[in-house]
Design an enzyme around this catalytic site. Structure first.
Site, PDB file in Angstrom:
ATOM      1  N   GLU A  69       0.846  -1.201   0.000  1.00 26.81           N
ATOM      2  CA  GLU A  69       0.000   0.000   0.000  1.00 26.81           C
ATOM      3  C   GLU A  69       0.874   1.241   0.000  1.00 26.81           C
ATOM      4  O   GLU A  69       2.045   1.173   0.346  1.00 26.81           O
ATOM      5  CB  GLU A  69      -0.800   0.075   1.317  1.00 26.81           C
ATOM      6  CG  GLU A  69      -2.077  -0.674   1.303  1.00 26.81           C
ATOM      7  CD  GLU A  69      -2.728  -0.688   2.680  1.00 26.81           C
ATOM      8  OE1 GLU A  69      -2.484   0.219   3.490  1.00 26.81           O
ATOM      9  OE2 GLU A  69      -3.476  -1.637   2.926  1.00 26.81           O
TER      10      GLU A  69
ATOM     11  N   LYS B 114       2.111   4.752   1.618  1.00 19.32           N
ATOM     12  CA  LYS B 114       2.172   5.299   2.974  1.00 19.32           C
ATOM     13  C   LYS B 114       1.810   6.787   2.865  1.00 19.32           C
ATOM     14  O   LYS B 114       2.629   7.629   2.492  1.00 19.32           O
ATOM     15  CB  LYS B 114       3.570   5.123   3.570  1.00 19.32           C
ATOM     16  CG  LYS B 114       3.631   5.497   5.034  1.00 19.32           C
ATOM     17  CD  LYS B 114       4.934   5.018   5.647  1.00 19.32           C
ATOM     18  CE  LYS B 114       4.984   5.213   7.142  1.00 19.32           C
ATOM     19  NZ  LYS B 114       4.737   6.548   7.610  1.00 19.32           N
TER      20      LYS B 114
ATOM     21  N   ASP C  87       1.033  10.538   3.606  1.00 21.41           N
ATOM     22  CA  ASP C  87       1.749  11.424   4.516  1.00 21.41           C
ATOM     23  C   ASP C  87       0.774  12.405   5.163  1.00 21.41           C
ATOM     24  O   ASP C  87       0.595  13.529   4.715  1.00 21.41           O
ATOM     25  CB  ASP C  87       2.828  12.180   3.722  1.00 21.41           C
ATOM     26  CG  ASP C  87       3.875  12.743   4.642  1.00 21.41           C
ATOM     27  OD1 ASP C  87       3.868  12.406   5.843  1.00 21.41           O
ATOM     28  OD2 ASP C  87       4.705  13.533   4.161  1.00 21.41           O
TER      29      ASP C  87
ATOM     30  N   TYR D  96      -6.980   2.408   6.117  1.00 20.55           N
ATOM     31  CA  TYR D  96      -5.979   1.352   5.931  1.00 20.55           C
ATOM     32  C   TYR D  96      -6.079   0.205   6.923  1.00 20.55           C
ATOM     33  O   TYR D  96      -5.214  -0.655   6.970  1.00 20.55           O
ATOM     34  CB  TYR D  96      -4.560   1.920   5.917  1.00 20.55           C
ATOM     35  CG  TYR D  96      -4.171   2.746   7.129  1.00 20.55           C
ATOM     36  CD1 TYR D  96      -4.150   2.187   8.402  1.00 20.55           C
ATOM     37  CD2 TYR D  96      -3.800   4.074   6.987  1.00 20.55           C
ATOM     38  CE1 TYR D  96      -3.787   2.932   9.508  1.00 20.55           C
ATOM     39  CE2 TYR D  96      -3.436   4.837   8.084  1.00 20.55           C
ATOM     40  CZ  TYR D  96      -3.438   4.254   9.344  1.00 20.55           C
ATOM     41  OH  TYR D  96      -3.078   4.992  10.426  1.00 20.55           O
TER      42      TYR D  96
ATOM     43  N   LYS E 275      10.623   3.509   3.307  1.00 24.56           N
ATOM     44  CA  LYS E 275      10.533   4.958   3.105  1.00 24.56           C
ATOM     45  C   LYS E 275      11.417   5.392   1.940  1.00 24.56           C
ATOM     46  O   LYS E 275      12.543   4.892   1.798  1.00 24.56           O
ATOM     47  CB  LYS E 275      11.015   5.675   4.372  1.00 24.56           C
ATOM     48  CG  LYS E 275      10.078   5.478   5.545  1.00 24.56           C
ATOM     49  CD  LYS E 275       9.592   6.807   5.996  1.00 24.56           C
ATOM     50  CE  LYS E 275       9.330   6.847   7.463  1.00 24.56           C
ATOM     51  NZ  LYS E 275       8.986   8.182   7.893  1.00 24.56           N
TER      52      LYS E 275
ATOM     53  N   CYS F 172      13.610  47.405   6.734  1.00 27.91           N
ATOM     54  CA  CYS F 172      13.079  46.906   5.465  1.00 27.91           C
ATOM     55  C   CYS F 172      14.127  47.081   4.359  1.00 27.91           C
ATOM     56  O   CYS F 172      14.668  48.182   4.200  1.00 27.91           O
ATOM     57  CB  CYS F 172      11.797  47.661   5.114  1.00 27.91           C
ATOM     58  SG  CYS F 172      11.147  47.197   3.516  1.00 27.91           S
TER      59      CYS F 172
ATOM     60  N   CYS G 222      12.559  49.915   1.850  1.00 28.35           N
ATOM     61  CA  CYS G 222      12.243  51.312   2.184  1.00 28.35           C
ATOM     62  C   CYS G 222      12.895  51.757   3.491  1.00 28.35           C
ATOM     63  O   CYS G 222      12.665  52.868   3.948  1.00 28.35           O
ATOM     64  CB  CYS G 222      10.735  51.509   2.264  1.00 28.35           C
ATOM     65  SG  CYS G 222       9.997  50.744   3.713  1.00 28.35           S
TER      66      CYS G 222
ATOM     67  N   CYS H  18       7.088  44.922   7.532  1.00 25.98           N
ATOM     68  CA  CYS H  18       7.351  46.337   7.285  1.00 25.98           C
ATOM     69  C   CYS H  18       5.979  47.003   7.292  1.00 25.98           C
ATOM     70  O   CYS H  18       5.086  46.590   6.554  1.00 25.98           O
ATOM     71  CB  CYS H  18       8.029  46.520   5.923  1.00 25.98           C
ATOM     72  SG  CYS H  18       7.968  48.221   5.344  1.00 25.98           S
TER      73      CYS H  18
ATOM     74  N   CYS I 135       6.198  51.725   0.778  1.00 23.45           N
ATOM     75  CA  CYS I 135       7.227  50.714   0.503  1.00 23.45           C
ATOM     76  C   CYS I 135       6.944  50.115  -0.884  1.00 23.45           C
ATOM     77  O   CYS I 135       5.862  49.537  -1.097  1.00 23.45           O
ATOM     78  CB  CYS I 135       7.149  49.657   1.607  1.00 23.45           C
ATOM     79  SG  CYS I 135       8.281  48.296   1.386  1.00 23.45           S
TER      80      CYS I 135
HETATM   81  S1  IVH Z   1      -0.863   0.593   8.839  1.00 22.83           S
HETATM   82  C1  IVH Z   1      -0.113  -0.980  13.217  1.00 22.83           C
HETATM   83  N1  IVH Z   1      -0.991   1.638   6.482  1.00 22.83           N
HETATM   84  O1  IVH Z   1       2.054   5.526   9.175  1.00 22.83           O
HETATM   85  C2  IVH Z   1       0.212   0.105  12.309  1.00 22.83           C
HETATM   86  N2  IVH Z   1      -0.229   3.020   8.260  1.00 22.83           N
HETATM   87  O2  IVH Z   1       4.500   5.176  10.790  1.00 22.83           O
HETATM   88  C3  IVH Z   1      -0.855   0.241  11.326  1.00 22.83           C
HETATM   89  N3  IVH Z   1       0.293   5.326   7.576  1.00 22.83           N
HETATM   90  O3  IVH Z   1       0.615   5.869  12.333  1.00 22.83           O
HETATM   91  C4  IVH Z   1      -0.548   1.274  10.367  1.00 22.83           C
HETATM   92  N4  IVH Z   1      -0.222   5.093   5.466  1.00 22.83           N
HETATM   93  O4  IVH Z   1      -0.628   6.920  10.390  1.00 22.83           O
HETATM   94  C5  IVH Z   1      -0.678   1.855   7.762  1.00 22.83           C
HETATM   95  N5  IVH Z   1      -1.190   2.447   4.303  1.00 22.83           N
HETATM   96  C6  IVH Z   1      -0.884   2.647   5.590  1.00 22.83           C
HETATM   97  C7  IVH Z   1      -0.432   3.895   6.062  1.00 22.83           C
HETATM   98  C8  IVH Z   1      -0.102   4.047   7.409  1.00 22.83           C
HETATM   99  C9  IVH Z   1       0.213   5.934   6.391  1.00 22.83           C
HETATM  100  C10 IVH Z   1       0.774   5.977   8.822  1.00 22.83           C
HETATM  101  C11 IVH Z   1      -0.081   5.702  10.029  1.00 22.83           C
HETATM  102  C12 IVH Z   1       0.858   5.245  11.104  1.00 22.83           C
HETATM  103  C13 IVH Z   1       2.192   5.635  10.556  1.00 22.83           C
HETATM  104  C14 IVH Z   1       3.236   4.691  11.069  1.00 22.83           C
END
Ligand code: IVH
Length: 673
Positions: free
Chosen positions: A113, A115, A117, A224, A315, A409, A412, A427, A433
């Site tokens: 999946e 991740k 942000d 998720y 990551k 500034c 000015c 400023c 200005c």
């Molecule tokens: S599973 C038991 N799936 O990443 C942990 N987490 O660093 C279950 N996050 O706190 C997390 N995308 O907020 C999972 N596809 C994904 C995710 C995900 C982002 C975040 C989540 C978690 C953090 C962990």
């Protein structure tokens, strides 16, 4: 309407609105126009006003917010919210897979999946209704942010299908790149400082007390994971597919947002694909997550105190380069905010050459302890402008001193001010200005304000440096001769400019008000002010209490309006604009003529200065005919915001005249055909 009828209608409207909300925000395939949706929502709001006892926590009207949370209650998680172990190394992913293979005697499956942000959220549903939403906090207990989460359109308030009675769903709340940009553009327009990071902004937004603001910011959410006793699903992948039937937004398999595989090759293929394609996603990710699919295997593997052993995240390294900080320049914005910008020795990063990086404010410089000629690390992620993330102290040249933020500034020389609790230096020489003066004029002529054709920022620069304009009202003193004597302006452009300036006098009052550039008075606030107080003289003389009594106007905006009108120079500019014929009050729109004789009009969408019935009345009073459906015989389609897509398509197919609100005003005043 009696109460029995109201109960039936509320139920029906809730059902219809939930369906269309789902189609729009979860499925991305709307079946009705935004306008029709808003009309249904308004109908529900009206009934709820008449019968407040029918309002529930799950009403679609809760999406627009309004509930204030004074203090976020602490809630202990029923299932601890663990974190994920992570790695930047593909070898370690391979080792993780091999370790699992050794300890589990089964045909293992993995789910890959994205991740996302953003910030984690746990949402409990009881009997198909959203009961409570809690932030991750320290993993054991978090904060109850239910009011705010209810405003997120992609999170269902009521479920459909055969959901369990009591369960918790986990997901990530984030800003799409588009909505983050939109939010920053609005802030720019209102003279607010920019947010630099979508994740932190999502986190801050989720903790805001006023859910109305949260609603407007348009957060999104991907789910998720799901937790409940007696989980009957065989695995994560199956569960994700199933919760989609209940109305949740889940990652799209068709876009490769989620994928099931039984091999390391499958996992690596997913990692490599997104390493290359992640910047094209409509939201930000910082890696991918790999989960053992079958729940029975997850149970066997169990958790450490911090992480599940059945999941890991890979990551992506933010691309980082080392280069030299050559100098710092200070930019002055339209509102007087000072932004330090680093000039770097040019260096390649993420396919482009980077020469500059934003440093945001004085705290940032201090935190990094920057010295000129330092060797700095620069990173770039997604769409965000490059930033300096660290200094390589080992490469620091001897005898350099830390950078001290400027006191005056750079444009000015006025003394800079930094108010308590604010990150930026300002400023305050607003009217003297140069970048502030030019910025104010650029704002005034911009599309959403007076929309002056034939003028752009380069011309403003030229007019200003030739001493022809010093403030917005000077624009109306310009003559063709003034303009043509400047170098680089051709006759045709000069004519266009003068005509554009003249036409802008027809613009409605709320656009003039927005164009003044009063700090924090954005487009919406200007409309609200114009609607309530009707004229510039009422606004300029309104008291603090009168101002804050208006919807959406709080202390900060009210103070800013009062400050603006307490400066004689601003009052003079406003008076001069009025004397040149700009609209300084909400127009009395009714006039009589026969200029629309024999012409037929279709009106669709929502308008800023008129209600639809006012528009219809104007058309009739000027000899025109209103019709409801677009046909080949229609002369004009007046298109507002949220216009019905089918009307617009028909009008385009028939090559009809499509008018904006402004075009219509010009037509009404005989300024165009
Ligand atoms: S599973 C038991 N799936 O990443 C942990 N987490 O660093 C279950 N996050 O706190 C997390 N995308 O907020 C999972 N596809 C994904 C995710 C995900 C982002 C975040 C989540 C978690 C953090 C962990």
């Amino acid at each position: 309407m009696n109460k029995d009828d109201a109960i039936i209608r509320v139920q029906k409207l809730t059902e219809i609105l939930n369906k269309h909300n789902y189609l729009y925000y979860v499925k991305s395939s709307p079946e009705i126009s935004d306008y029709d949706f808003d009309m249904l929502l308004k109908e529900l709001q009206k009934i709820e006003e008449l019968f407040p006892e029918l309002i529930t926590e799950y009403s679609p009207t809760k999406r627009v917010g309004g509930d204030i949370t004074k203090r976020f209650e602490t809630v202990v998680h029923r299932y601890p919210m663990l974190s994920l172990s992570n790695t930047y190394s593909k070898n370690e992913i391979e080792e993780w897979v091999n370790r699992i293979k050794k300890s589990i005697n089964d045909n293992l499956e993995y789910v890959c999946e994205l991740k996302y942000d953003g910030v984690a959220i746990g949402i409990q549903y009881i009997n198909g209704k959203l009961f409570r939403a809690v932030t991750r906090g320290d993993g054991v207990k978090g904060e109850d942010v239910t009011n705010n989460v209810r405003t997120i359109r992609s999170i269902p308030l009521s479920l459909k299908g055969d959901y369990p009675f009591d369960f918790e769903i986990r997901g990530e709340i984030f800003f799409s790149k588009k909505n983050f940009k939109k939010l920053n553009n609005q802030r720019l327009e209102q003279g607010d400082t920019q947010f630099s990071n979508p994740r932190n902004t999502a986190s801050g937004t989720l903790k805001m007390q006023d859910s109305k603001i949260v609603s407007k910011r348009q957060l999104d959410c991907f789910l998720y994971g799901i937790n409940f006793n007696d989980n009957k699903f065989s695995g994560h992948f199956e569960a994700v597919n199933k919760v989609s039937d209940w109305g949740f937004k889940v990652p799209l398999q068709t876009h490769r947002y989620i994928e099931k595989t039984d091999s390391i090759d499958g996992i690596m293929n997913f990692i490599n694909f997104w390493d290359e394609n992640r910047f094209n996603l409509p939201f930000e990710i910082d890696g991918i997550v790999i989960k053992v699919n079958k729940y029975k295997n997850q149970l066997e593997l169990g958790n450490t105190s911090k992480y599940p052993r059945w999941a890991i995240s890979y990551k992506y390294k933010a691309e980082r380069v080392e280069t030299k900080l050559e100098s710092i320049v200070y930019q002055v914005g339209r509102t007087g905010a000072i932004t330090p910008v680093a000039n770097l020795r040019p260096v390649k990063l993420g396919g482009t050459v980077v020469k500059r990086a934003s440093l945001h404010n004085a705290d940032q410089i201090q935190k990094l302890d920057l010295h000129i000629n330092d060797s700095v690390y620069v990173e770039k992620g997604g769409e965000i402008i490059p930033k300096i993330v660290d200094v390589n102290i080992d490469n620091r040249v001897k005898d350099t001193t830390p950078i001290n933020f400027i006191n005056n500034c750079p444009e000015c020389s006025s003394k800079l001010i930094r108010n308590d609790g604010e990150a930026h230096h300002y400023c305050l020489n607003e009217l003297g200005c140069p970048p502030q003066v030019k910025g104010k004029i650029e704002h005034f002529i911009s599309r959403k304000a007076l929309n002056i054709d034939g003028l752009g920022s380069e011309t403003v620069d030229l007019l200003y440096s030739n001493g022809l304009i010093n403030n917005i009202s000077d624009l109306y003193k310009l003559t063709f001769e003034d303009v043509i004597t400047m170098n680089r302006i051709a006759e045709k452009s000069a004519n266009n400019m003068i005509k554009g300036i003249k036409d802008s006098k027809e613009m409605p009052f709320h656009k003039v008000l927005f164009g003044l550039g009063i700090r924090y008075v954005g487009e919406t606030v200007a409309k609200k002010l114009a609607k309530s107080l009707k004229s510039i003289s009422n606004i300029s003389s309104a008291s603090f209490d009168e101002l804050i009594a208006i919807e959406e106007i709080g202390d900060r905006i009210a103070m800013s309006i009062i400050d603006y009108f307490s400066d004689e120079r601003n009052c003079y500019i406003v008076k001069t604009l009025g004397s040149f014929g700009l609209n300084m009050e909400v127009e009395n729109k009714l006039q009589t003529s026969n200029i629309f004789e024999g012409k037929s009009f279709v009106i669709s969408g929502v308008f800023n200065s008129f209600s639809r019935s006012e528009l219809k009345e104007i058309i009739e009073m000027n000899g025109g005919k209103n019709i409801t459906a677009v046909s080949m015989k229609t002369d004009y389609l007046i298109a507002g915001d949220k216009i019905g897509p089918s009307k617009l398509k028909k009008a385009t197919d028939y090559k009809l005249n499509i008018l904006s609100e402004e075009d219509f005003i010009l037509l009404l005043n005989g300024k165009s055909n």
